[in-house]
Motif scaffolding. Sequence first.
Motif, short mmCIF file in Angstrom:
data_model
loop_
_atom_site.label_atom_id
_atom_site.label_comp_id
_atom_site.label_asym_id
_atom_site.label_seq_id
_atom_site.Cartn_x
_atom_site.Cartn_y
_atom_site.Cartn_z
N VAL A 212 -112.91 -1.63 25.93
CA VAL A 212 -111.74 -2.50 25.72
C VAL A 212 -110.82 -1.91 24.66
N HIS A 213 -111.41 -1.44 23.57
CA HIS A 213 -110.60 -0.84 22.50
C HIS A 213 -109.81 0.36 22.99
N GLY A 214 -110.47 1.25 23.74
CA GLY A 214 -109.79 2.45 24.22
C GLY A 214 -108.67 2.14 25.20
N ILE A 215 -108.90 1.21 26.12
CA ILE A 215 -107.87 0.87 27.11
C ILE A 215 -106.68 0.19 26.45
N VAL A 216 -106.96 -0.78 25.57
CA VAL A 216 -105.87 -1.49 24.89
C VAL A 216 -105.04 -0.53 24.05
N LEU A 217 -105.71 0.37 23.35
CA LEU A 217 -104.99 1.31 22.49
C LEU A 217 -104.16 2.29 23.32
N LEU B 200 -102.75 1.72 26.23
CA LEU B 200 -101.57 0.99 26.71
C LEU B 200 -100.58 0.74 25.58
N ALA B 201 -101.09 0.37 24.40
CA ALA B 201 -100.20 0.08 23.28
C ALA B 201 -99.47 1.33 22.81
N LEU B 202 -100.18 2.45 22.70
CA LEU B 202 -99.55 3.69 22.25
C LEU B 202 -98.56 4.22 23.27
N THR B 203 -98.88 4.09 24.56
CA THR B 203 -97.95 4.51 25.60
C THR B 203 -96.67 3.68 25.55
N ALA B 204 -96.81 2.38 25.32
CA ALA B 204 -95.63 1.52 25.19
C ALA B 204 -94.82 1.89 23.95
N LEU B 205 -95.50 2.23 22.86
CA LEU B 205 -94.79 2.65 21.64
C LEU B 205 -94.02 3.93 21.87
N VAL B 206 -94.62 4.88 22.59
CA VAL B 206 -93.91 6.12 22.92
C VAL B 206 -92.67 5.84 23.75
N ALA B 207 -92.80 4.95 24.72
CA ALA B 207 -91.66 4.62 25.59
C ALA B 207 -90.52 3.99 24.78
N VAL B 208 -90.86 3.05 23.90
CA VAL B 208 -89.83 2.38 23.10
C VAL B 208 -89.18 3.35 22.12
N ALA B 209 -90.01 4.11 21.38
CA ALA B 209 -89.47 5.03 20.38
C ALA B 209 -88.63 6.13 21.03
N SER B 210 -89.08 6.65 22.17
CA SER B 210 -88.31 7.69 22.86
C SER B 210 -87.00 7.13 23.38
N GLY B 211 -87.03 5.91 23.92
CA GLY B 211 -85.80 5.31 24.42
C GLY B 211 -84.78 5.10 23.32
N ILE B 212 -85.23 4.64 22.15
CA ILE B 212 -84.32 4.43 21.03
C ILE B 212 -83.72 5.76 20.56
N ARG B 213 -84.58 6.78 20.45
CA ARG B 213 -84.09 8.08 19.99
C ARG B 213 -83.10 8.70 20.97
N LEU B 214 -83.36 8.56 22.25
CA LEU B 214 -82.48 9.17 23.24
C LEU B 214 -81.14 8.44 23.35
N ARG B 215 -81.08 7.20 22.90
CA ARG B 215 -79.80 6.49 22.90
C ARG B 215 -78.94 6.83 21.70
N GLN B 216 -79.56 7.45 20.70
CA GLN B 216 -78.80 7.84 19.52
C GLN B 216 -77.97 9.08 19.81
N ARG B 217 -76.85 9.18 19.14
CA ARG B 217 -75.96 10.33 19.29
C ARG B 217 -75.72 10.91 17.90
N SER B 218 -76.72 11.68 17.42
CA SER B 218 -76.66 12.19 16.06
C SER B 218 -75.54 13.20 15.86
N HIS B 219 -75.03 13.81 16.97
CA HIS B 219 -73.98 14.80 16.83
C HIS B 219 -72.61 14.18 16.72
N LEU B 220 -72.51 12.83 16.92
CA LEU B 220 -71.23 12.15 16.81
C LEU B 220 -71.07 11.55 15.43
N ARG B 221 -69.87 11.66 14.88
CA ARG B 221 -69.57 11.08 13.58
C ARG B 221 -68.30 10.25 13.70
#
Length: 227
Positions: A197-202, A204-225
Amino acid sequence: MTKILTVAELALREILRRRSVLVILTLLPLAFYFSRRGDHLGQSIRFVCLGIGWALSTAALFAGSAARGIEPRLRLSGYRPHHLHLGRLVALWTVGVGLSVPYFALIRFDQHDVRYGAIALIMALTVAVAAPFGLALSAVLPRELEGTLVLLTVVGLQMIMDPAGTASRLLPFWFSREIGTYAIDHTDDGYLTRGLVHGIVLTLALTALVAVASGIRLRQRSHLRFM
């Protein structure tokens, strides 16, 4: 699906390009194994699984950091965020399976009176958790050095903390202790269930965290000022 496999192929090429790093990461679990083989056979199995987790997490951290430069171009080519992070996960899971199989064979022929199916389950869950864990660190932390220090801290805590304590359950590879106890000491099925249970839950949780963090980073436009 084709785009995910394309990203996976690119990620695999990037990982395989770092041959010296791959050699070190491949031999790391072996050092963990033989450090305990002489007097603590049970711990040697737990340590080799932890070494696999550390090695794959490090490879995932490097892969995530290396992908930062190419991700904007892939986005402009029509790739969605889920194509990118799922493709890298597929590549890392493939590397993890390739890393785990020889070590499972080593345990199979070097250790006796253990539940080999449970050990295979530990390694499968270790691969499943380590890949998104390393990618999550690369998505949250901007530099490889910071992510490496976090990995060192996590592995150190995994070794010294009391696995029976509540706080130790927050560590990513706690399940390996539970299932390892079931496999080595032939305890009841409760250890197997808690670890699974611990391994499966973790995972899924880490995969969801990667999806959210990657989505936020890819929406950023650091080259724009904006003026």
